[in-house]
Design an enzyme around this catalytic site. Structure first.
Site, PDB file in Angstrom:
ATOM      1  N   ASP A  11      25.496 -25.283  22.795  1.00 22.91           N
ATOM      2  CA  ASP A  11      24.717 -26.006  23.947  1.00 22.91           C
ATOM      3  C   ASP A  11      23.597 -26.866  23.452  1.00 22.91           C
ATOM      4  OD1 ASP A  11      24.439 -26.851  26.226  1.00 22.91           O
ATOM      5  OD2 ASP A  11      23.452 -25.158  27.105  1.00 22.91           O
ATOM      6  N   HIS A  28      27.706 -34.938  20.517  1.00 29.58           N
ATOM      7  CA  HIS A  28      28.781 -34.133  20.406  1.00 29.58           C
ATOM      8  C   HIS A  28      29.346 -34.627  19.117  1.00 29.58           C
ATOM      9  CE1 HIS A  28      28.936 -32.974  24.536  1.00 29.58           C
ATOM     10  NE2 HIS A  28      29.176 -34.068  25.195  1.00 29.58           N
ATOM     11  N   LEU A 122      38.184 -17.004   6.685  1.00 24.05           N
ATOM     12  CA  LEU A 122      37.564 -17.190   8.086  1.00 24.05           C
ATOM     13  C   LEU A 122      38.459 -17.797   8.957  1.00 24.05           C
ATOM     14  CD1 LEU A 122      34.174 -18.023   9.221  1.00 24.05           C
ATOM     15  CD2 LEU A 122      36.084 -19.387  10.258  1.00 24.05           C
TER      16      LEU A 122
END
Ligand code: FPP
Length: 237
Positions: A11, A28, A122
């Protein structure tokens, strides 16, 4: 404590951009950079699973222009970044109701999900059009349908079986959930999965999140005692 799985609510992109008098999309884009550096930091720290809340089922309510730009950014980021991530040992998977996205984006997500790094270090789980309540309802629907077809007895339904029908059930439990940007709420993220997860609400805006911030959260995490309902004395016995 060994950390296998971190979830993050990313956020603060909009506020980060506003502070710089730039449009939200700029934030963004900077958020994508932070995703890349966080992936590197997680690989270096030996964390094997990272789940990111990239687009919630409620984010469709944003202005159409922002939604459109976010979709373009997802597509471009997947096209541009997935080959390099694969080389770094990162497998990319998606959770959420993917059927709502454009055909082009759905195809790209399928293509990227099919890629398997040679030396997997990962797994990145990207939550898109995801909602914790949706996840629980879709699991309930699967069980209801099995019951209706006569393949599942009501008495067989327990937490373990229910869990198997929720997203991420095949992955290690989420050790910690980080929310950047200063708000202290879960916002319909992994409601079922976070029952015993340690929560961290930090003020850092997502584009400023980096290895240093991650390490400070991990230091904090290591000071906590995860009791899972037991007492401290029991754990230390
Ligand atoms: C929340 O910040 C952020 C989003 C809704 C989008 C998150 C997307 C990215 C970080 C980029 C793409 C990621 C991937 C995995 C390709 P906000 O806009 O709500 O910020 P604000 O609270 O300051 O307005």
């Amino acid at each position: 404590m060994n950390v296998q799985h971190i979830a993050i609510i990313m956020d603060g992109n909009g506020r980060w951009a506003a502070q710089r008098k730039r449009p939200r999309t700029w934030g963004h884009k900077a958020g994508v950079k932070a995703v890349k550096s966080t992936l590197k930091a997680c690989v270096q720290s030996g964390i094997s699973h990272l789940t990111l809340f990239a687009f919630s089922s409620e984010n469709w309510r944003r202005p159409q222009s922002e939604v459109k730009r976010l979709m373009t950014l997802f597509l471009q980021s997947l096209e541009k970044e997935s080959p390099e991530l694969l080389q770094q040992g990162v497998a990319i998977r998606f959770i959420g109701d993917l059927s709502a996205f454009s055909e082009k984006l759905q195809i790209k997500m399928q293509e990227v999900s099919a890629l398997q790094p040679e030396d997997k270090r990962l797994t990145l789980h990207v939550a898109v059009n995801y909602g914790g309540r949706w996840d629980i309802v879709q699991a309930a629907k699967q069980l209801a349908s099995m019951h209706q077809q006569g393949t599942l007895d009501l008495s067989d339904i327990d937490e373990s079986l229910f869990n198997r029908h929720t997203c991420l059930s095949q992955q290690p439990p989420i050790d910690l959930l980080i929310r950047t940007g200063g708000e202290q709420r879960i916002s319909n993220f992994l409601l079922w999965q976070c029952a015993y997860t340690e929560l961290f609400f930090i003020d850092t805006l997502w584009p400023d999140f980096d290895e240093k911030v991650l390490q400070s959260v991990l230091v904090d995490y290591n000071k906590r005692e995860r009791r899972f309902g037991q007492t401290s004395d029991q754990l230390n016995a």
